[in-house]
Design a protein around this motif. Structure first.
Motif, PDB file in Angstrom:
ATOM      1  N   SER A  72     108.197 -75.172  87.546  1.00 15.16           N
ATOM      2  CA  SER A  72     107.856 -73.902  86.901  1.00 15.16           C
ATOM      3  C   SER A  72     108.433 -73.919  85.491  1.00 15.16           C
ATOM      4  O   SER A  72     109.475 -74.522  85.242  1.00 15.16           O
ATOM      5  CB  SER A  72     108.375 -72.693  87.680  1.00 15.16           C
TER       6      SER A  72
ATOM      7  N   GLU B  18      97.968 -64.599  86.928  1.00 13.40           N
ATOM      8  CA  GLU B  18      96.908 -64.612  87.934  1.00 13.40           C
ATOM      9  C   GLU B  18      97.367 -65.480  89.101  1.00 13.40           C
ATOM     10  O   GLU B  18      96.837 -66.557  89.342  1.00 13.40           O
ATOM     11  CB  GLU B  18      95.613 -65.147  87.317  1.00 13.40           C
ATOM     12  N   PRO B  19      98.407 -65.025  89.845  1.00 19.84           N
ATOM     13  CA  PRO B  19      99.039 -65.884  90.844  1.00 19.84           C
ATOM     14  C   PRO B  19      98.159 -66.261  92.035  1.00 19.84           C
ATOM     15  O   PRO B  19      98.502 -67.180  92.776  1.00 19.84           O
ATOM     16  CB  PRO B  19     100.253 -65.068  91.295  1.00 19.84           C
ATOM     17  N   ASP B  20      97.013 -65.604  92.206  1.00 17.37           N
ATOM     18  CA  ASP B  20      96.124 -65.972  93.311  1.00 17.37           C
ATOM     19  C   ASP B  20      95.134 -67.061  92.929  1.00 17.37           C
ATOM     20  O   ASP B  20      94.380 -67.530  93.778  1.00 17.37           O
ATOM     21  CB  ASP B  20      95.362 -64.738  93.810  1.00 17.37           C
TER      22      ASP B  20
ATOM     23  N   THR C 289     104.415 -67.314  82.356  1.00 18.89           N
ATOM     24  CA  THR C 289     104.998 -68.235  83.318  1.00 18.89           C
ATOM     25  C   THR C 289     103.893 -69.071  83.954  1.00 18.89           C
ATOM     26  O   THR C 289     102.756 -68.614  84.101  1.00 18.89           O
ATOM     27  CB  THR C 289     105.782 -67.483  84.419  1.00 18.89           C
TER      28      THR C 289
ATOM     29  N   THR D 266      99.309 -72.961  88.402  1.00 17.59           N
ATOM     30  CA  THR D 266      99.052 -71.523  88.507  1.00 17.59           C
ATOM     31  C   THR D 266      99.660 -70.816  87.310  1.00 17.59           C
ATOM     32  O   THR D 266     100.814 -71.075  86.950  1.00 17.59           O
ATOM     33  CB  THR D 266      99.670 -70.950  89.801  1.00 17.59           C
ATOM     34  N   TRP D 267      98.890 -69.926  86.706  1.00 23.48           N
ATOM     35  CA  TRP D 267      99.381 -69.046  85.650  1.00 23.48           C
ATOM     36  C   TRP D 267      99.943 -67.816  86.331  1.00 23.48           C
ATOM     37  O   TRP D 267      99.289 -67.211  87.201  1.00 23.48           O
ATOM     38  CB  TRP D 267      98.233 -68.691  84.708  1.00 23.48           C
ATOM     39  N   GLY D 268     101.171 -67.432  85.955  1.00 24.55           N
ATOM     40  CA  GLY D 268     101.829 -66.288  86.566  1.00 24.55           C
ATOM     41  C   GLY D 268     101.059 -64.996  86.437  1.00 24.55           C
ATOM     42  O   GLY D 268     101.199 -64.093  87.273  1.00 24.55           O
TER      43      GLY D 268
END
Length: 165
Positions: free
Chosen positions: A72, A106-108, A83, A102-104
């Motif tokens: 991360s 859009e965590p899904d 993040t 993964t972009w924080g």
């Protein structure tokens, strides 16, 4: 959809979107052997020196670059705090790196990225990175986000880092 970015005085980065599947493929050559280019991707002290646009500072929060490890980092400037996190699925030096991204914000939404480090004549390397995202809409959003600025400036910084030895 295909684009070649970069000026005539710099190396060219090719960014391509497959019209049939939600992928982005980036190709770029570097004047260093695969071992050194690969190391710049997996060593956190090197990674922070080149990733992203010149206007961004990167701070590693966690970094375990091994098959099954995770990572991360935070990208910051005065008006931005983003993040990013993921897992290292496969770390095979110096030829292949597979990870999730993964972009924080859009965590899904998780992408799967596969990087190949191909040796070229003269001690050079071609990287080919393929990112698979969950939908064509997300892929097109990423492509229209200005991501090529961060990619190109980051690769230029990587050129500079590799030139220093």
């Amino acid at each position: 959809m295909s684009a070649t970015t970069g000026s005539t005085t710099t190396k060219q980065t090719t960014i391509e979107a497959d019209p049939e599947v939600p992928t982005i493929t980036m190709t770029r050559e570097f004047d260093a052997p695969p071992e050194r280019v690969f190391q710049a991707w997996v060593d956190p002290e090197l990674f922070v020196q080149w990733i992203g646009p010149r206007s961004i500072d990167t701070r590693i929060e966690h970094w375990d670059a091994r098959t099954g490890g995770s990572w991360s980092y935070t990208a910051e400037r005065e008006d931005l705090h983003e993040t990013f996190f993921g897992s290292f699925h496969e770390v095979r030096s110096p030829e292949r790196l597979v990870q999730t991204f993964t972009w924080g914000g859009e965590p899904d939404s998780v992408s799967l990225e596969t990087l190949r480090f191909e040796p070229l004549e003269g001690g050079r390397t071609r990287i080919v990175g393929v990112s698979v995202v969950e939908s064509m809409e997300l892929r097109d959003l990423i492509l229209s986000s200005g991501m090529e600025v961060g990619v190109n400036e980051g690769y230029e910084k990587l050129d500079e880092l590799l030139a220093r030895g």
